[in-house]
Write a protein that holds these residues in place. Structure first.
Motif, PDB file in Angstrom:
ATOM      1  N   LYS A   1       8.919  14.961  -9.642  1.00 20.24           N
ATOM      2  CA  LYS A   1      10.054  15.693  -9.066  1.00 20.24           C
ATOM      3  C   LYS A   1       9.847  15.898  -7.570  1.00 20.24           C
ATOM      4  CE  LYS A   1      10.100  18.040 -13.446  1.00 20.24           C
ATOM      5  NZ  LYS A   1       9.673  19.231 -14.158  1.00 20.24           N
ATOM      6  N   HIS A   2       8.633  16.295  -7.206  1.00 21.90           N
ATOM      7  CA  HIS A   2       8.305  16.497  -5.793  1.00 21.90           C
ATOM      8  C   HIS A   2       8.493  15.197  -5.021  1.00 21.90           C
ATOM      9  CE1 HIS A   2       6.261  17.818  -2.172  1.00 21.90           C
ATOM     10  NE2 HIS A   2       5.438  16.794  -2.280  1.00 21.90           N
ATOM     11  N   GLY A   3       8.057  14.088  -5.614  1.00 25.33           N
ATOM     12  CA  GLY A   3       8.210  12.780  -4.972  1.00 25.33           C
ATOM     13  C   GLY A   3       9.670  12.417  -4.771  1.00 25.33           C
ATOM     14  N   ALA A   4      10.510  12.712  -5.748  1.00 22.33           N
ATOM     15  CA  ALA A   4      11.946  12.418  -5.629  1.00 22.33           C
ATOM     16  C   ALA A   4      12.561  13.213  -4.481  1.00 22.33           C
ATOM     17  CB  ALA A   4      12.665  12.722  -6.942  1.00 22.33           C
ATOM     18  N   ASN A   5      12.238  14.504  -4.408  1.00 22.52           N
ATOM     19  CA  ASN A   5      12.755  15.338  -3.316  1.00 22.52           C
ATOM     20  C   ASN A   5      12.286  14.824  -1.957  1.00 22.52           C
ATOM     21  OD1 ASN A   5      14.144  17.151  -4.952  1.00 22.52           O
ATOM     22  ND2 ASN A   5      12.423  18.551  -5.107  1.00 22.52           N
ATOM     23  N   LYS A   6      11.001  14.495  -1.874  1.00 21.83           N
ATOM     24  CA  LYS A   6      10.405  14.040  -0.620  1.00 21.83           C
ATOM     25  C   LYS A   6      11.047  12.733  -0.134  1.00 21.83           C
ATOM     26  CE  LYS A   6       5.851  12.805   1.214  1.00 21.83           C
ATOM     27  NZ  LYS A   6       4.443  12.617   0.848  1.00 21.83           N
ATOM     28  N   VAL A   7      11.192  11.774  -1.044  1.00 23.79           N
ATOM     29  CA  VAL A   7      11.786  10.484  -0.670  1.00 23.79           C
ATOM     30  C   VAL A   7      13.240  10.677  -0.239  1.00 23.79           C
ATOM     31  CG1 VAL A   7      12.497   8.217  -1.543  1.00 23.79           C
ATOM     32  CG2 VAL A   7      10.197   9.062  -2.021  1.00 23.79           C
ATOM     33  N   ALA A   8      14.019  11.456  -0.999  1.00 26.33           N
ATOM     34  CA  ALA A   8      15.430  11.677  -0.641  1.00 26.33           C
ATOM     35  C   ALA A   8      15.546  12.347   0.723  1.00 26.33           C
ATOM     36  CB  ALA A   8      16.124  12.513  -1.711  1.00 26.33           C
ATOM     37  N   LYS A   9      14.697  13.337   0.988  1.00 27.80           N
ATOM     38  CA  LYS A   9      14.733  14.043   2.267  1.00 27.80           C
ATOM     39  C   LYS A   9      14.367  13.101   3.422  1.00 27.80           C
ATOM     40  CE  LYS A   9      12.914  18.069   4.678  1.00 27.80           C
ATOM     41  NZ  LYS A   9      12.046  19.242   4.606  1.00 27.80           N
ATOM     42  N   LYS A  10      13.304  12.315   3.235  1.00 29.89           N
ATOM     43  CA  LYS A  10      12.883  11.383   4.283  1.00 29.89           C
ATOM     44  C   LYS A  10      13.938  10.296   4.526  1.00 29.89           C
ATOM     45  CE  LYS A  10       8.563  10.052   4.690  1.00 29.89           C
ATOM     46  NZ  LYS A  10       7.224   9.513   4.342  1.00 29.89           N
ATOM     47  N   LEU A  11      14.626   9.857   3.472  1.00 31.68           N
ATOM     48  CA  LEU A  11      15.704   8.882   3.649  1.00 31.68           C
ATOM     49  C   LEU A  11      16.818   9.494   4.490  1.00 31.68           C
ATOM     50  CD1 LEU A  11      15.918   7.213   0.114  1.00 31.68           C
ATOM     51  CD2 LEU A  11      15.170   6.131   2.253  1.00 31.68           C
ATOM     52  N   GLY A  12      17.163  10.738   4.193  1.00 33.35           N
ATOM     53  CA  GLY A  12      18.183  11.433   4.972  1.00 33.35           C
ATOM     54  C   GLY A  12      17.825  11.507   6.444  1.00 33.35           C
ATOM     55  N   MET A  13      16.538  11.710   6.733  1.00 34.75           N
ATOM     56  CA  MET A  13      16.083  11.766   8.126  1.00 34.75           C
ATOM     57  C   MET A  13      16.192  10.397   8.807  1.00 34.75           C
ATOM     58  SD  MET A  13      12.882  14.379   7.441  1.00 34.75           S
ATOM     59  CE  MET A  13      11.952  13.862   8.845  1.00 34.75           C
TER      60      MET A  13
ATOM     61  N   ASP B   1       0.853  -1.191   0.000  1.00 36.13           N
ATOM     62  CA  ASP B   1       0.000   0.000   0.000  1.00 36.13           C
ATOM     63  C   ASP B   1       0.883   1.233   0.000  1.00 36.13           C
ATOM     64  OD1 ASP B   1      -2.487  -1.211   0.009  1.00 36.13           O
ATOM     65  OD2 ASP B   1      -2.610  -1.287   2.189  1.00 36.13           O
ATOM     66  N   SER B   2       0.420   2.297  -0.625  1.00 30.60           N
ATOM     67  CA  SER B   2       1.224   3.519  -0.722  1.00 30.60           C
ATOM     68  C   SER B   2       1.647   4.037   0.650  1.00 30.60           C
ATOM     69  CB  SER B   2       0.477   4.600  -1.505  1.00 30.60           C
ATOM     70  OG  SER B   2      -0.731   4.919  -0.863  1.00 30.60           O
ATOM     71  N   THR B   3       0.806   3.823   1.674  1.00 32.11           N
ATOM     72  CA  THR B   3       1.146   4.299   3.016  1.00 32.11           C
ATOM     73  C   THR B   3       2.301   3.513   3.638  1.00 32.11           C
ATOM     74  OG1 THR B   3      -0.562   2.875   3.953  1.00 32.11           O
ATOM     75  CG2 THR B   3      -1.173   5.175   3.512  1.00 32.11           C
ATOM     76  N   ASN B   4       2.600   2.327   3.102  1.00 30.24           N
ATOM     77  CA  ASN B   4       3.677   1.490   3.654  1.00 30.24           C
ATOM     78  C   ASN B   4       4.924   1.455   2.776  1.00 30.24           C
ATOM     79  OD1 ASN B   4       2.052   0.724   5.863  1.00 30.24           O
ATOM     80  ND2 ASN B   4       1.072  -0.856   4.614  1.00 30.24           N
ATOM     81  N   LYS B   5       4.891   2.139   1.649  1.00 29.12           N
ATOM     82  CA  LYS B   5       6.024   2.073   0.718  1.00 29.12           C
ATOM     83  C   LYS B   5       7.318   2.598   1.324  1.00 29.12           C
ATOM     84  CE  LYS B   5       3.833   2.032  -3.813  1.00 29.12           C
ATOM     85  NZ  LYS B   5       3.794   2.697  -5.129  1.00 29.12           N
ATOM     86  N   PHE B   6       7.248   3.715   2.039  1.00 31.08           N
ATOM     87  CA  PHE B   6       8.483   4.280   2.568  1.00 31.08           C
ATOM     88  C   PHE B   6       9.127   3.345   3.590  1.00 31.08           C
ATOM     89  CE2 PHE B   6      11.169   6.886   5.275  1.00 31.08           C
ATOM     90  CZ  PHE B   6      12.022   7.414   4.309  1.00 31.08           C
ATOM     91  N   THR B   7       8.320   2.757   4.460  1.00 32.29           N
ATOM     92  CA  THR B   7       8.834   1.803   5.454  1.00 32.29           C
ATOM     93  C   THR B   7       9.488   0.616   4.748  1.00 32.29           C
ATOM     94  OG1 THR B   7       7.116   2.473   7.004  1.00 32.29           O
ATOM     95  CG2 THR B   7       8.187   0.368   7.426  1.00 32.29           C
ATOM     96  N   ALA B   8       8.850   0.108   3.697  1.00 36.73           N
ATOM     97  CA  ALA B   8       9.412  -1.011   2.932  1.00 36.73           C
ATOM     98  C   ALA B   8      10.723  -0.604   2.261  1.00 36.73           C
ATOM     99  CB  ALA B   8       8.405  -1.498   1.902  1.00 36.73           C
TER     100      ALA B   8
ATOM    101  N   ALA C   1      21.140  10.046   0.664  1.00 31.91           N
ATOM    102  CA  ALA C   1      20.529   9.974  -0.661  1.00 31.91           C
ATOM    103  C   ALA C   1      20.586  11.334  -1.339  1.00 31.91           C
ATOM    104  CB  ALA C   1      19.077   9.518  -0.537  1.00 31.91           C
ATOM    105  N   GLU C   2      20.622  11.300  -2.651  1.00 35.89           N
ATOM    106  CA  GLU C   2      20.556  12.501  -3.480  1.00 35.89           C
ATOM    107  C   GLU C   2      19.339  12.375  -4.378  1.00 35.89           C
ATOM    108  OE1 GLU C   2      22.385  15.252  -3.763  1.00 35.89           O
ATOM    109  OE2 GLU C   2      24.223  14.784  -2.663  1.00 35.89           O
ATOM    110  N   ALA C   3      18.707  13.496  -4.687  1.00 34.59           N
ATOM    111  CA  ALA C   3      17.597  13.518  -5.643  1.00 34.59           C
ATOM    112  C   ALA C   3      18.087  14.136  -6.947  1.00 34.59           C
ATOM    113  CB  ALA C   3      16.425  14.315  -5.091  1.00 34.59           C
TER     114      ALA C   3
END
Length: 179
Positions: A48-60, A21-28, A65-67
């Motif tokens: 583009k927004h999704g790439a920035n968001k994922v890279a930022k959350k990975l950093g946290m 599910d999209s809500t669990n993708k980041f955890t996976a 990660a780089e976007a």
């Protein structure tokens, strides 16, 4: 003059899909990236927004990660690629446009955080791994809303993609090839 397009050997890439599910993708994604087998990964998003968001959350989460996408300046894209090539960042989060033509050795895993709208983009994405005879794995996260995209990809590549259970302890998402 040879004008035939360069063929990507899909057989050299271990392809899998996890129904998430999209809500669990980041955890996976974090679980996958923390696996010792993942040493250099490219993660694909649709926007583009999704790439920035994922890279930022990975950093946290402590994952460097780089976007890279079309809204970044040429110098910012070059800096991101250099950091990825040199190993300063071991995850590159990209959109399809930005990833075209990127040829970086030793990408062990490609992750389709979101399945592409165009099935041909799937082939370009996963072709970033398994270069020069090296091991390569492609894992796609498929939300129920993306099932039609998955079916279109399987039709294009003329084979089903193995489904793994992202919750199973016995099936490691980053594992060696099934073959």
């Amino acid at each position: 003059i040879d004008v035939t397009p360069k063929q990507i050997t899909l057989k050299a890439i271990d392809q899998r899909v996890a129904m998430v599910d999209s809500t669990n993708k980041f955890t996976a994604l974090v679980k996958l990236l923390r696996d010792d087998l993942v040493t250099r990964a490219m993660v694909f998003t649709r926007t583009k927004h999704g790439a920035n968001k994922v890279a930022k959350k990975l950093g946290m989460q402590g994952i460097v990660a780089e976007a890279i996408h079309g809204n970044k300046s040429q110098s910012a894209r070059q800096r991101a690629l250099l950091n990825f090539k040199q190993g300063n960042a071991w995850v590159l989060v990209a959109t399809d446009i930005a990833a075209r033509g990127i040829d970086i050795d030793d990408v062990t895993h490609v992750v389709n955080f979101e399945l592409p709208n165009e099935p041909e983009s799937y082939i370009h994405r996963i072709g970033r791994t398994a270069r020069a005879g090296a091991f390569g794995a492609a894992l796609s996260f498929c939300d129920p809303s993306e099932r039609a995209h998955l079916q279109a990809i399987e039709k294009l590549i003329k084979m089903p993609i193995d489904v793994v259970d992202e919750h199973s302890q016995s099936t490691n998402l980053a594992s060696e090839p099934l073959k």
